[in-house]
Design an enzyme around this catalytic site. Structure first.
Site, PDB file in Angstrom:
ATOM      1  N   LYS A 176       1.116   1.711 -11.342  1.00 23.78           N
ATOM      2  CA  LYS A 176       0.139   1.772 -12.432  1.00 23.78           C
ATOM      3  C   LYS A 176       0.175   3.160 -13.045  1.00 23.78           C
ATOM      4  O   LYS A 176       0.617   4.151 -12.423  1.00 23.78           O
ATOM      5  CB  LYS A 176      -1.267   1.436 -11.944  1.00 23.78           C
ATOM      6  CG  LYS A 176      -1.834   2.361 -10.853  1.00 23.78           C
ATOM      7  CD  LYS A 176      -2.401   3.681 -11.308  1.00 23.78           C
ATOM      8  CE  LYS A 176      -2.979   4.507 -10.154  1.00 23.78           C
ATOM      9  NZ  LYS A 176      -3.268   5.913 -10.531  1.00 23.78           N
ATOM     10  N   PRO A 216       7.007   6.904  -5.543  1.00 23.92           N
ATOM     11  CA  PRO A 216       6.861   8.132  -4.758  1.00 23.92           C
ATOM     12  C   PRO A 216       5.461   8.265  -4.165  1.00 23.92           C
ATOM     13  O   PRO A 216       4.461   7.903  -4.794  1.00 23.92           O
ATOM     14  CB  PRO A 216       7.130   9.234  -5.790  1.00 23.92           C
ATOM     15  CG  PRO A 216       6.768   8.613  -7.101  1.00 23.92           C
ATOM     16  CD  PRO A 216       7.150   7.171  -6.988  1.00 23.92           C
ATOM     17  N   GLY A 241       2.170  10.242  -3.173  1.00 29.33           N
ATOM     18  CA  GLY A 241       1.489  11.364  -3.807  1.00 29.33           C
ATOM     19  C   GLY A 241       1.885  11.537  -5.255  1.00 29.33           C
ATOM     20  O   GLY A 241       1.797  12.637  -5.798  1.00 29.33           O
ATOM     21  N   GLY A 246       0.614   9.518  -7.915  1.00 33.38           N
ATOM     22  CA  GLY A 246      -0.376   9.059  -8.881  1.00 33.38           C
ATOM     23  C   GLY A 246      -0.056   7.709  -9.487  1.00 33.38           C
ATOM     24  O   GLY A 246      -0.687   7.306 -10.466  1.00 33.38           O
ATOM     25  N   GLY A 297      -0.156   4.883  -7.652  1.00 36.01           N
ATOM     26  CA  GLY A 297      -0.902   3.872  -6.910  1.00 36.01           C
ATOM     27  C   GLY A 297      -0.092   3.110  -5.890  1.00 36.01           C
ATOM     28  O   GLY A 297      -0.464   2.004  -5.504  1.00 36.01           O
ATOM     29  N   GLY A 298       1.002   3.694  -5.404  1.00 34.40           N
ATOM     30  CA  GLY A 298       1.896   2.965  -4.513  1.00 34.40           C
ATOM     31  C   GLY A 298       1.230   2.407  -3.268  1.00 34.40           C
ATOM     32  O   GLY A 298       1.402   1.231  -2.942  1.00 34.40           O
ATOM     33  N   GLY A 299       0.450   3.223  -2.567  1.00 36.64           N
ATOM     34  CA  GLY A 299      -0.199   2.755  -1.349  1.00 36.64           C
ATOM     35  C   GLY A 299      -1.214   1.658  -1.625  1.00 36.64           C
ATOM     36  O   GLY A 299      -1.276   0.648  -0.912  1.00 36.64           O
ATOM     37  N   SER A 300      -2.012   1.837  -2.676  1.00 39.98           N
ATOM     38  CA  SER A 300      -3.005   0.829  -3.047  1.00 39.98           C
ATOM     39  C   SER A 300      -2.338  -0.464  -3.495  1.00 39.98           C
ATOM     40  O   SER A 300      -2.805  -1.564  -3.184  1.00 39.98           O
ATOM     41  CB  SER A 300      -3.906   1.363  -4.161  1.00 39.98           C
ATOM     42  OG  SER A 300      -4.672   2.461  -3.725  1.00 39.98           O
ATOM     43  N   SER A 301      -1.249  -0.335  -4.242  1.00 45.87           N
ATOM     44  CA  SER A 301      -0.523  -1.514  -4.705  1.00 45.87           C
ATOM     45  C   SER A 301       0.093  -2.264  -3.525  1.00 45.87           C
ATOM     46  O   SER A 301       0.052  -3.504  -3.461  1.00 45.87           O
ATOM     47  CB  SER A 301       0.564  -1.108  -5.703  1.00 45.87           C
ATOM     48  OG  SER A 301       1.174  -2.235  -6.285  1.00 45.87           O
ATOM     49  N   ASP A 319      -8.671   1.998  -5.755  1.00 49.04           N
ATOM     50  CA  ASP A 319      -7.685   1.438  -6.690  1.00 49.04           C
ATOM     51  C   ASP A 319      -7.181   0.065  -6.275  1.00 49.04           C
ATOM     52  O   ASP A 319      -6.528  -0.620  -7.069  1.00 49.04           O
ATOM     53  CB  ASP A 319      -6.475   2.382  -6.820  1.00 49.04           C
ATOM     54  CG  ASP A 319      -6.774   3.625  -7.635  1.00 49.04           C
ATOM     55  OD1 ASP A 319      -7.895   3.715  -8.196  1.00 49.04           O
ATOM     56  OD2 ASP A 319      -5.903   4.505  -7.708  1.00 49.04           O
TER      57      ASP A 319
END
Length: 294
Positions: A20, A103, A105, A107, A109-113, A145
């Site tokens: 995102k 990547p 850290g 911004g 939203g990788g972990g939330s996605s 997120d």
């Protein structure tokens, strides 16, 4: 305990976990519990991590990933799977394979996605028939997120990011540059110089005026890599930080225009080109699966 397969079996389910962008991010206040009140515009990209799920009968949740930065049990994918398992009283488990492209850290939203894709993917795999509202509420306990990824529609977000109003935005092409640094969201939000009193705006005025990212000055000050990337990319296109960074982005009407600038960036500043999407590619994939199952 079952011996997990080294590679996903033929009957596995593979789903994207898209990136995102925060097209703007205003911080309008701070709550008594320390959380910040935000106004932001989320739009998805057609660029994603990939998760593959296979069922287990022993109830074990096992993540297969080359990532070593995060402990297995602390990974949002594992936490999301276990929370859904517990909340739904499901006796099944899952092997989950992660192909990481976004990547950490950054911004994006990788972990939330990843967590949202896990909730939606296991809801389908385990045939739980949970509603989107149920999954979004569960996801909020994992991160502010996560609900926007669960719902899968570009949105104007308020509160701590959990109050969502779907929006229809133009879908330009974005060039996203990836400074080689991981930004700590906690440190940015704790910085005494962070702007925390931007006046609240109506959605219409934000859609017309574009807004800004209140975190950008703090991130530029703390991370020279981000500062330098903004200066470089601003030579070609108006550039902004997404979320708390580190990634920065500019928009283009055509893919060729974005590709042309991407080719001019130095090898020390990795980048990718992707199109903005109002409907998440994850939700397109899930819609296809539903059609096939009918």
């Amino acid at each position: 305990m079952q011996v997990p397969p080294l590679t996903p079996p033929a009957h596995s389910l593979t789903l994207p976990a898209p990136a995102k962008l925060n097209l703007m991010l205003h911080i309008i206040g701070r709550r008594s519990d320390g959380y910040h009140q935000l106004q932001t515009l989320f739009q998805f990209l057609d660029y994603a991590d990939e998760l593959t799920f296979a069922p287990r009968t022993d109830g074990v949740i096992q993540l297969h990933s080359e990532l070593t930065e995060v402990a297995h049990d602390s990974n949002l994918i594992v936490r999301a799977a276990r929370q859904l398992q517990q909340a739904s009283h499901c006796s099944q488990g899952a092997d989950i394979w992660l192909t990481k492209r976004l990547p950490m850290g950054g911004g994006l939203g990788g972990g939330s996605s990843d967590a949202a894709t896990t909730l939606l993917g296991l809801n389908h795999l385990w045939q739980l028939n949970w509603s989107e509202d149920q999954l979004a509420n569960l996801g909020l306990s994992l991160g502010a997120d996560v609900p926007v990824f669960v719902r899968g529609h570009a949105a104007f977000a308020e509160g701590v990011g959990e109050i969502l109003t779907p929006v229809e935005l133009s879908e330009p092409w974005f060039l996203v540059a990836i400074p080689q640094v991981s930004v700590s969201t906690a440190e940015v939000f704790a910085d005494p110089q962070l702007t925390r009193d931007t006046p609240a705006n109506k959605l219409r005025s934000l859609l017309e005026g574009g807004g800004r990212n209140d975190c950008q000055p703090v991130v530029q000050k703390r991370y020279p890599e981000v500062h330098n990337a903004l200066i470089l990319l601003n030579k070609f296109v108006p550039t902004r930080l997404t979320g708390t960074g580190a990634c920065v982005f500019g928009s283009f009407p055509k893919q060729d225009d974005a590709d042309k600038v991407a080719r001019q960036l130095p090898a020390t500043l990795p980048c990718f080109v992707a199109q903005g999407r109002n409907i998440s590619m994850l939700h397109h994939k899930l819609k296809e699966l539903l059609k096939k199952s009918r």
